[in-house]
Write a protein that holds these residues in place. Structure first.
Motif, PDB file in Angstrom:
ATOM      1  N   LYS A   1     -14.491 -47.667  41.592  1.00 61.79           N
ATOM      2  CA  LYS A   1     -13.310 -47.040  42.172  1.00 61.79           C
ATOM      3  C   LYS A   1     -12.727 -46.077  41.149  1.00 61.79           C
ATOM      4  CE  LYS A   1      -8.871 -48.142  44.337  1.00 61.79           C
ATOM      5  NZ  LYS A   1      -7.940 -49.249  44.673  1.00 61.79           N
ATOM      6  N   GLU A   2     -12.492 -44.860  41.568  1.00 60.47           N
ATOM      7  CA  GLU A   2     -11.938 -43.840  40.680  1.00 60.47           C
ATOM      8  C   GLU A   2     -10.416 -43.842  40.760  1.00 60.47           C
ATOM      9  OE1 GLU A   2     -13.680 -42.129  38.520  1.00 60.47           O
ATOM     10  OE2 GLU A   2     -15.560 -42.983  39.239  1.00 60.47           O
ATOM     11  N   ARG A   3      -9.787 -43.148  39.847  1.00 62.00           N
ATOM     12  CA  ARG A   3      -8.319 -43.092  39.802  1.00 62.00           C
ATOM     13  C   ARG A   3      -7.708 -42.487  41.066  1.00 62.00           C
ATOM     14  NH1 ARG A   3      -6.329 -42.604  33.726  1.00 62.00           N
ATOM     15  NH2 ARG A   3      -8.026 -43.770  32.831  1.00 62.00           N
ATOM     16  N   ASN A   4      -8.458 -41.620  41.720  1.00 61.50           N
ATOM     17  CA  ASN A   4      -7.958 -40.993  42.949  1.00 61.50           C
ATOM     18  C   ASN A   4      -8.208 -41.870  44.178  1.00 61.50           C
ATOM     19  OD1 ASN A   4     -10.690 -40.744  43.367  1.00 61.50           O
ATOM     20  ND2 ASN A   4     -10.698 -38.518  43.451  1.00 61.50           N
ATOM     21  N   ALA A   5      -8.602 -43.117  43.949  1.00 61.52           N
ATOM     22  CA  ALA A   5      -8.840 -44.135  44.981  1.00 61.52           C
ATOM     23  C   ALA A   5     -10.119 -43.895  45.776  1.00 61.52           C
ATOM     24  CB  ALA A   5      -7.645 -44.287  45.910  1.00 61.52           C
ATOM     25  N   GLU A   6     -10.959 -42.940  45.354  1.00 63.55           N
ATOM     26  CA  GLU A   6     -12.264 -42.778  45.972  1.00 63.55           C
ATOM     27  C   GLU A   6     -13.258 -43.706  45.281  1.00 63.55           C
ATOM     28  OE1 GLU A   6     -12.348 -38.288  47.670  1.00 63.55           O
ATOM     29  OE2 GLU A   6     -12.869 -38.520  45.560  1.00 63.55           O
ATOM     30  N   PHE A   7     -14.386 -43.912  45.928  1.00 72.17           N
ATOM     31  CA  PHE A   7     -15.403 -44.813  45.393  1.00 72.17           C
ATOM     32  C   PHE A   7     -16.683 -44.038  45.139  1.00 72.17           C
ATOM     33  CE2 PHE A   7     -12.369 -47.380  47.566  1.00 72.17           C
ATOM     34  CZ  PHE A   7     -12.255 -48.518  46.789  1.00 72.17           C
ATOM     35  N   ASN A   8     -17.193 -44.155  43.921  1.00 73.44           N
ATOM     36  CA  ASN A   8     -18.440 -43.498  43.539  1.00 73.44           C
ATOM     37  C   ASN A   8     -19.589 -44.493  43.574  1.00 73.44           C
ATOM     38  OD1 ASN A   8     -17.218 -41.064  43.067  1.00 73.44           O
ATOM     39  ND2 ASN A   8     -17.133 -41.302  40.854  1.00 73.44           N
TER      40      ASN A   8
END
Length: 120
Positions: free
Chosen positions: A41-48
């Motif tokens: 989970k990235e800081r922008n709430a997206e998932f890589n």
């Protein structure tokens, strides 16, 4: 090996903890390729979702898969795809890379999966 159940998997991702999965290996003529993925989970709430193929450079005394050279030097962090939700990331992992919902481990445990592959 302690695999995460689905509830643990989704909770870990929601909390920003990275999960990983061993996807196996393939033998080429002169080398072996290890395949694995991670979801973060990235800081922008997206998932890589990062799909990694690396050379098998390990041994009984060296199982730090994170240190192995990647097959493509331009993709040191793997092939990364980004998703808005954890469910989209998980679905992609299953559909694109053949991941199993019942075989994810917490970050760092992928080395134990590699050790199992080596039969240590």
């Amino acid at each position: 090996m302690k695999y995460l159940d689905i509830e643990q998997l989704k909770t870990n991702l929601s909390l920003g903890k990275t999960v990983e999965q061993w996807l196996g290996h393939k033998h080429e003529e002169d080398y072996t390729v290890l395949k694995w993925l991670s979801i973060k989970k990235e800081r922008n709430a997206e998932f890589n979702v990062a799909y990694i193929e690396s050379f098998d450079e390990g041994s009984d005394d060296f199982i730090d898969i994170y240190e192995f050279s990647t097959l493509d030097p331009d993709e040191l962090l793997g092939v990364i795809n980004t998703f808005s939700t954890k469910d989209e990331a998980l679905d992609f992992s299953v559909n694109e890379y053949g991941a199993s919902m019942g075989k994810f481990v917490s970050q760092g445990m992928i080395q134990e999966e590699y050790a199992l592959y080596l039969n240590l």
